[in-house]
Design an enzyme around this catalytic site. Structure first.
Site, PDB file in Angstrom:
ATOM      1  CE  LYS A   1      -3.955  -2.190   2.199  1.00 19.37           C
ATOM      2  NZ  LYS A   1      -4.858  -1.979   3.371  1.00 19.37           N
TER       3      LYS A   1
ATOM      4  CE1 TYR B   1      -9.526  -2.830   0.105  1.00 16.20           C
ATOM      5  CE2 TYR B   1      -8.821  -0.988  -1.193  1.00 16.20           C
ATOM      6  CZ  TYR B   1      -8.478  -2.140  -0.233  1.00 16.20           C
ATOM      7  OH  TYR B   1      -7.125  -2.348   0.118  1.00 16.20           O
TER       8      TYR B   1
ATOM      9  CG  ASN C   1      -3.701  -2.228   6.796  1.00 17.56           C
ATOM     10  OD1 ASN C   1      -3.723  -2.141   5.730  1.00 17.56           O
ATOM     11  ND2 ASN C   1      -4.916  -2.844   7.314  1.00 17.56           N
TER      12      ASN C   1
ATOM     13  CG  HIS D   1      -5.452  -6.206  -0.370  1.00 18.03           C
ATOM     14  ND1 HIS D   1      -6.791  -6.108   0.260  1.00 18.03           N
ATOM     15  CD2 HIS D   1      -5.646  -7.175  -1.243  1.00 18.03           C
ATOM     16  CE1 HIS D   1      -7.408  -7.048  -0.357  1.00 18.03           C
ATOM     17  NE2 HIS D   1      -6.648  -7.670  -1.370  1.00 18.03           N
TER      18      HIS D   1
ATOM     19  CD  GLU E   1      -8.919  -9.213  -3.613  1.00 13.86           C
ATOM     20  OE1 GLU E   1      -9.750  -8.824  -2.890  1.00 13.86           O
ATOM     21  OE2 GLU E   1      -7.720  -9.788  -3.242  1.00 13.86           O
TER      22      GLU E   1
HETATM   23  P1  RTP Z   1      -6.824  -6.240   3.291  1.00 14.73           P
HETATM   24  O1  RTP Z   1      -8.439  -6.181   2.773  1.00 14.73           O
HETATM   25  O2  RTP Z   1      -6.443  -4.752   3.228  1.00 14.73           O
HETATM   26  O3  RTP Z   1      -6.331  -7.267   3.196  1.00 14.73           O
HETATM   27  O4  RTP Z   1      -7.271  -6.170   4.990  1.00 14.73           O
HETATM   28  P2  RTP Z   1      -8.248  -6.858   5.817  1.00 14.73           P
HETATM   29  O5  RTP Z   1      -8.800  -8.083   5.061  1.00 14.73           O
HETATM   30  O6  RTP Z   1      -7.070  -7.199   7.036  1.00 14.73           O
HETATM   31  O7  RTP Z   1      -9.161  -5.780   6.337  1.00 14.73           O
HETATM   32  P3  RTP Z   1     -10.798  -5.451   5.609  1.00 14.73           P
HETATM   33  O8  RTP Z   1     -11.590  -5.446   6.809  1.00 14.73           O
HETATM   34  O9  RTP Z   1     -11.077  -6.215   4.414  1.00 14.73           O
HETATM   35  O10 RTP Z   1     -10.625  -3.785   5.496  1.00 14.73           O
HETATM   36  C1  RTP Z   1      -9.718  -3.393   4.032  1.00 14.73           C
HETATM   37  C2  RTP Z   1      -8.760  -2.351   4.406  1.00 14.73           C
HETATM   38  O11 RTP Z   1      -9.636  -1.258   4.966  1.00 14.73           O
HETATM   39  C3  RTP Z   1      -8.978  -0.288   5.863  1.00 14.73           C
HETATM   40  N1  RTP Z   1      -9.544  -0.274   7.316  1.00 14.73           N
HETATM   41  N2  RTP Z   1      -9.832   0.849   7.656  1.00 14.73           N
HETATM   42  N3  RTP Z   1     -10.669   2.848   9.557  1.00 14.73           N
HETATM   43  C4  RTP Z   1     -10.869   1.619   9.739  1.00 14.73           C
HETATM   44  O12 RTP Z   1     -11.756   1.405  10.837  1.00 14.73           O
HETATM   45  C5  RTP Z   1     -10.631   0.570   8.786  1.00 14.73           C
HETATM   46  N4  RTP Z   1     -10.842  -0.721   9.144  1.00 14.73           N
HETATM   47  C6  RTP Z   1     -10.203  -1.179   8.047  1.00 14.73           C
HETATM   48  C7  RTP Z   1      -7.562  -1.015   6.236  1.00 14.73           C
HETATM   49  O13 RTP Z   1      -6.688  -0.543   5.131  1.00 14.73           O
HETATM   50  C8  RTP Z   1      -7.858  -2.506   5.707  1.00 14.73           C
HETATM   51  O14 RTP Z   1      -6.784  -3.318   5.310  1.00 14.73           O
HETATM   52 MG    MG Z   2      -9.901  -7.845   3.336  1.00 12.46          MG
END
Ligand code: RTP
Ligand code: MG
Length: 140
Positions: free
Chosen positions: A11, A51, A114, A117, A128
């Site tokens: 990212k 997204y 973070n 992804h 994807e």
């Molecule tokens: P990713 O999709 O990026 O691999 O991450 P993940 O599954 O661990 O998390 P996900 O729930 O799919 O959320 C996608 C991305 O959104 C951002 N995020 N921001 N501000 C917030 O509360 C929040 N929560 C999630 C993060 O960049 C997350 O990786």
């Molecule tokens: Mg995710």
């Protein structure tokens, strides 16, 4: 378990801090092979579409704007059980909850910025990968 492929993004927070090599090292040390890679600057349309699953979440537009704030490195990673393996190497979404030695524990700035992804299942991995790569760009 057979060889599996997953989709990864390094990212903008990580490209900005020149951490691309250190992050790829974590994938390789964890047994994953980079079989496709390119550095791109996503358009707003691409980020919104990528997204779309989060469109109703309160953080959606912040996330889209973050993902277009700088270049990213999109990659296809291959290995045994690659989808789960990659998520283990990345660590929990929130770096505060991520295990020691994971990418997010070592490098992430916040729950949003973070650093990486990774696909969360076989169907999303397939979708994807196809969103960013044609078959001839992936060399296993
Ligand atoms: P990713 O999709 O990026 O691999 O991450 P993940 O599954 O661990 O998390 P996900 O729930 O799919 O959320 C996608 C991305 O959104 C951002 N995020 N921001 N501000 C917030 O509360 C929040 N929560 C999630 C993060 O960049 C997350 O990786
Ligand atoms: Mg995710």
């Amino acid at each position: 378990m057979a060889l599996q492929r997953t989709f990864s993004i390094i990212k903008p927070d990580a490209t900005r801090r020149n951490l691309t090599g250190k992050i790829i090292e974590k994938f390789e040390e964890g047994g994953l092979r980079v079989v496709a890679s390119k550095r791109i600057h996503m358009t707003e349309e691409q980020a919104k579409q990528f997204y779309a699953v989060h469109a109703e979440r309160p953080f959606y537009m912040d996330l889209v704007n973050f993902m277009i704030s700088g270049p990213v490195v999109v990659q296809v990673l291959e290995g045994e059980d690659a989808i789960a393996k990659n998520r283990e190497i990345m660590g929990a979404t929130n770096p505060a909850d991520a295990a020691p030695g994971t990418i997010r524990k070592e490098f992430a700035e916040s729950i949003e910025a973070n650093s990486v992804h990774g696909s969360d299942g076989p169907d999303t991995a397939k979708e994807e990968i196809a969103f960013f790569f044609s078959d001839d760009e992936i060399v296993g």
